[in-house]
Structure formats: structure tokens, C-alpha cells
Design an enzyme around this catalytic site. Sequence first.
Site, mmCIF file in Angstrom:
data_model
loop_
_atom_site.group_PDB
_atom_site.id
_atom_site.type_symbol
_atom_site.label_atom_id
_atom_site.label_comp_id
_atom_site.label_asym_id
_atom_site.label_seq_id
_atom_site.Cartn_x
_atom_site.Cartn_y
_atom_site.Cartn_z
ATOM 1 N N ASP A 53 0.843 -1.199 0.000
ATOM 2 C CA ASP A 53 0.000 0.000 0.000
ATOM 3 C C ASP A 53 0.874 1.243 0.000
ATOM 4 O O ASP A 53 1.614 1.499 0.950
ATOM 5 C CB ASP A 53 -0.908 -0.001 1.237
ATOM 6 C CG ASP A 53 -1.826 1.213 1.278
ATOM 7 O OD1 ASP A 53 -3.001 1.069 0.886
ATOM 8 O OD2 ASP A 53 -1.389 2.301 1.706
ATOM 9 N N TYR A 76 2.937 10.013 -0.406
ATOM 10 C CA TYR A 76 4.091 9.498 0.342
ATOM 11 C C TYR A 76 5.412 9.795 -0.352
ATOM 12 O O TYR A 76 6.468 9.752 0.281
ATOM 13 C CB TYR A 76 3.971 7.991 0.560
ATOM 14 C CG TYR A 76 2.724 7.527 1.262
ATOM 15 C CD1 TYR A 76 1.896 8.420 1.946
ATOM 16 C CD2 TYR A 76 2.356 6.186 1.232
ATOM 17 C CE1 TYR A 76 0.741 7.971 2.580
ATOM 18 C CE2 TYR A 76 1.207 5.740 1.863
ATOM 19 C CZ TYR A 76 0.403 6.637 2.531
ATOM 20 O OH TYR A 76 -0.736 6.188 3.151
ATOM 21 N N LYS A 118 -2.835 5.917 -4.052
ATOM 22 C CA LYS A 118 -3.921 6.844 -3.715
ATOM 23 C C LYS A 118 -3.664 8.200 -4.374
ATOM 24 O O LYS A 118 -2.513 8.654 -4.446
ATOM 25 C CB LYS A 118 -4.031 7.024 -2.201
ATOM 26 C CG LYS A 118 -4.039 5.731 -1.413
ATOM 27 C CD LYS A 118 -4.065 5.993 0.083
ATOM 28 C CE LYS A 118 -3.639 4.775 0.854
ATOM 29 N NZ LYS A 118 -2.198 4.500 0.786
ATOM 30 N N HIS A 137 -7.569 9.748 -1.840
ATOM 31 C CA HIS A 137 -6.932 9.721 -0.523
ATOM 32 C C HIS A 137 -7.761 10.441 0.544
ATOM 33 O O HIS A 137 -7.909 9.942 1.658
ATOM 34 C CB HIS A 137 -5.527 10.337 -0.621
ATOM 35 C CG HIS A 137 -4.588 9.833 0.419
ATOM 36 N ND1 HIS A 137 -3.224 9.788 0.232
ATOM 37 C CD2 HIS A 137 -4.786 9.356 1.668
ATOM 38 C CE1 HIS A 137 -2.633 9.304 1.311
ATOM 39 N NE2 HIS A 137 -3.567 9.039 2.195
ATOM 40 N N LYS A 178 2.996 -0.802 8.885
ATOM 41 C CA LYS A 178 4.267 -0.304 8.365
ATOM 42 C C LYS A 178 5.344 -0.494 9.422
ATOM 43 O O LYS A 178 5.100 -0.337 10.612
ATOM 44 C CB LYS A 178 4.125 1.177 7.985
ATOM 45 C CG LYS A 178 5.449 1.931 7.801
ATOM 46 C CD LYS A 178 5.784 2.774 9.025
ATOM 47 C CE LYS A 178 7.139 3.470 8.872
ATOM 48 N NZ LYS A 178 7.479 4.273 10.066
ATOM 49 N N SER A 179 6.541 -0.851 8.998
ATOM 50 C CA SER A 179 7.690 -0.885 9.900
ATOM 51 C C SER A 179 8.964 -0.726 9.085
ATOM 52 O O SER A 179 9.036 -1.151 7.930
ATOM 53 C CB SER A 179 7.734 -2.201 10.679
ATOM 54 O OG SER A 179 8.883 -2.234 11.508
ATOM 55 N N ARG A 213 10.447 -6.750 12.805
ATOM 56 C CA ARG A 213 9.047 -6.422 13.077
ATOM 57 C C ARG A 213 8.188 -6.648 11.843
ATOM 58 O O ARG A 213 7.021 -7.021 11.960
ATOM 59 C CB ARG A 213 8.935 -4.977 13.553
ATOM 60 C CG ARG A 213 7.584 -4.663 14.171
ATOM 61 C CD ARG A 213 7.671 -3.582 15.214
ATOM 62 N NE ARG A 213 8.477 -3.970 16.348
ATOM 63 C CZ ARG A 213 9.437 -3.206 16.886
ATOM 64 N NH1 ARG A 213 9.709 -2.021 16.378
ATOM 65 N NH2 ARG A 213 10.114 -3.617 17.929
ATOM 66 N N ASN A 250 4.978 -8.935 12.265
ATOM 67 C CA ASN A 250 3.626 -8.485 11.928
ATOM 68 C C ASN A 250 2.894 -9.450 11.006
ATOM 69 O O ASN A 250 1.660 -9.399 10.905
ATOM 70 C CB ASN A 250 3.678 -7.101 11.281
ATOM 71 C CG ASN A 250 4.012 -5.999 12.260
ATOM 72 O OD1 ASN A 250 3.887 -6.157 13.475
ATOM 73 N ND2 ASN A 250 4.452 -4.861 11.742
#
Length: 274
Positions: free
Chosen positions: A45, A50, A75, A108, A231-232, A237, A241
Amino acid sequence: MTVPTIKLNDGREIPQLGFGVFQIEPGDTAEKVRAALDVGYRHIDTAQMYGNEEGVGKAIADSGIPRDELWITTKLNNDGHGRESAVSKLDESLTKLGLDHVDLYLIHWPRPKENRYVETWQGLEDAQKAGKALSIGVSNFQPGHLDRLAAETPTVPAINQIEFHPHLVQRELREYLQQHDIALEAWSPIGQGKGLLDAPELKEIAERVGKSAAQVVLRWHIQLGNIVFPKSNNPERIKENSEIFDFALSEDDIAAVEKLHTGERIGPDPDDFG
């Protein structure tokens, strides 16, 4: 990693777990997305806002994973509202991503004060008809915005991506989406590290089931039927996740997590932002 899918109102199926790249630096994005793909994520995503679509595209190209095994979402940026602009902005995203289509294209933010989200939605319909976006949806839309789309356009959004986590359990909006067969995607699903995971109730459940507090919250989302994309920047992690499909929460656990609701937002109010 076997990830369950959610069937959308357009007949397509989206992986329920993905990897989000919000606030990942453009120069680091390819590395982080590659780490996620290596673990087994197949749903990424991103967004024009971004500024890291090129990194996502590089990771996809370098991965060698067949395109039809990936689900890629982007988006529309807030400066792209308008029917023609929505399509031209997607063309720019496709160039950056190195793709000929995305799996999901979202508005968005509704920007209701600008009052162009209906014509913008018509642009997304055009993009879908052209095969540039296989599924289309919205993000941060409230019931009133969705009612207007339903009244003035023929296509029901496949997805509404909203802020949703145990501190902000948007019950009325969730019920609305369920009634209208619009899938719920949760952004900031574990609260962006702003104290949620320190809740004693989460720590108790986590200790009992042998998982982390973050895994408990992500599992809560999965059992609610939400689509999540944590997100990481940390490879360990990122892997952690994804390890949420080998246990289940009880009904009491789910209720206990939902009781953490405070109504406090991390992001802006969709009626005012943009």
C-alpha cells in the site's frame, strides 16, 4: 505465508494483510518493500502523497515475483482532484511504479470543502474502465460522502480506507460499510506507537497467547474482517507483523480490545482536512 483474502463488491479478492509504506523515506523504500516481499507479503500500500512510489516500483521489479501475484494500491494526492486530473495523476503513478495498472486506486481524502470528490470519483471510474485500476475505492470518506457518491454515480467503492484502531473504533462507520458491502481497510492499525500497545489489557492477552501486543491488535483486526497493512522499518518487526495466522482471540479478548476505544484520532478529521 498464507494470507486470507477478502472478496470485494467487484468480485476481486484482496489479501487481508499487506505492507504499508507511509512515512518510509523514499531512499529506504525499495529495501523495506523487498524485506516484506521476502517474508511473503504480496500486498503493498503506497500513495502519491508518500513520495515513494518509485521505491515500491524498484522493489517489485527486483523481486521477480509475477505481477499477478501482487496487489498494489496507490492513492490520489489532494492536488489531483478533478475527473481528468485523477486519471493523469494515475498515469504518473504507473510510470513511477513501472506498472501498466494498479490493483486498487483510492481517493486519498474527500476534501469536502473543495467539493470535487464526485467528479474525481468519475475519474476513477474512467481509470477502471481503461484497465489502469482494476479496483477503485476511497479513503477517509464519511457516510455522507459515500451517500452522495451513491446518489450521483453508478459505482460503489470497493473499499474505504479509514483510521481504525482500538483507540478509534468507528462503530457507526464500520456498520455503514458493512451494510453497503464496502470493505474496511484500517490505516494506523496499531496506533503508530502512540501508547496503545502499552495498554495493560493488551499485555495480558499477549502474554496469555504467547504473542506481542502488536500481533494481538493485528489479529483483532483480522477477526473483525478488516484489511490491514502495518508499516515498519525494522525487518524483524516486518516479519513479526506477518505471524498472526497461527492463533485466535476469544470473543472476550475481542471485546476487551474494543473497550480500549477513546475516540481520539491520530490523523485529521476528514470533514476538515485538505
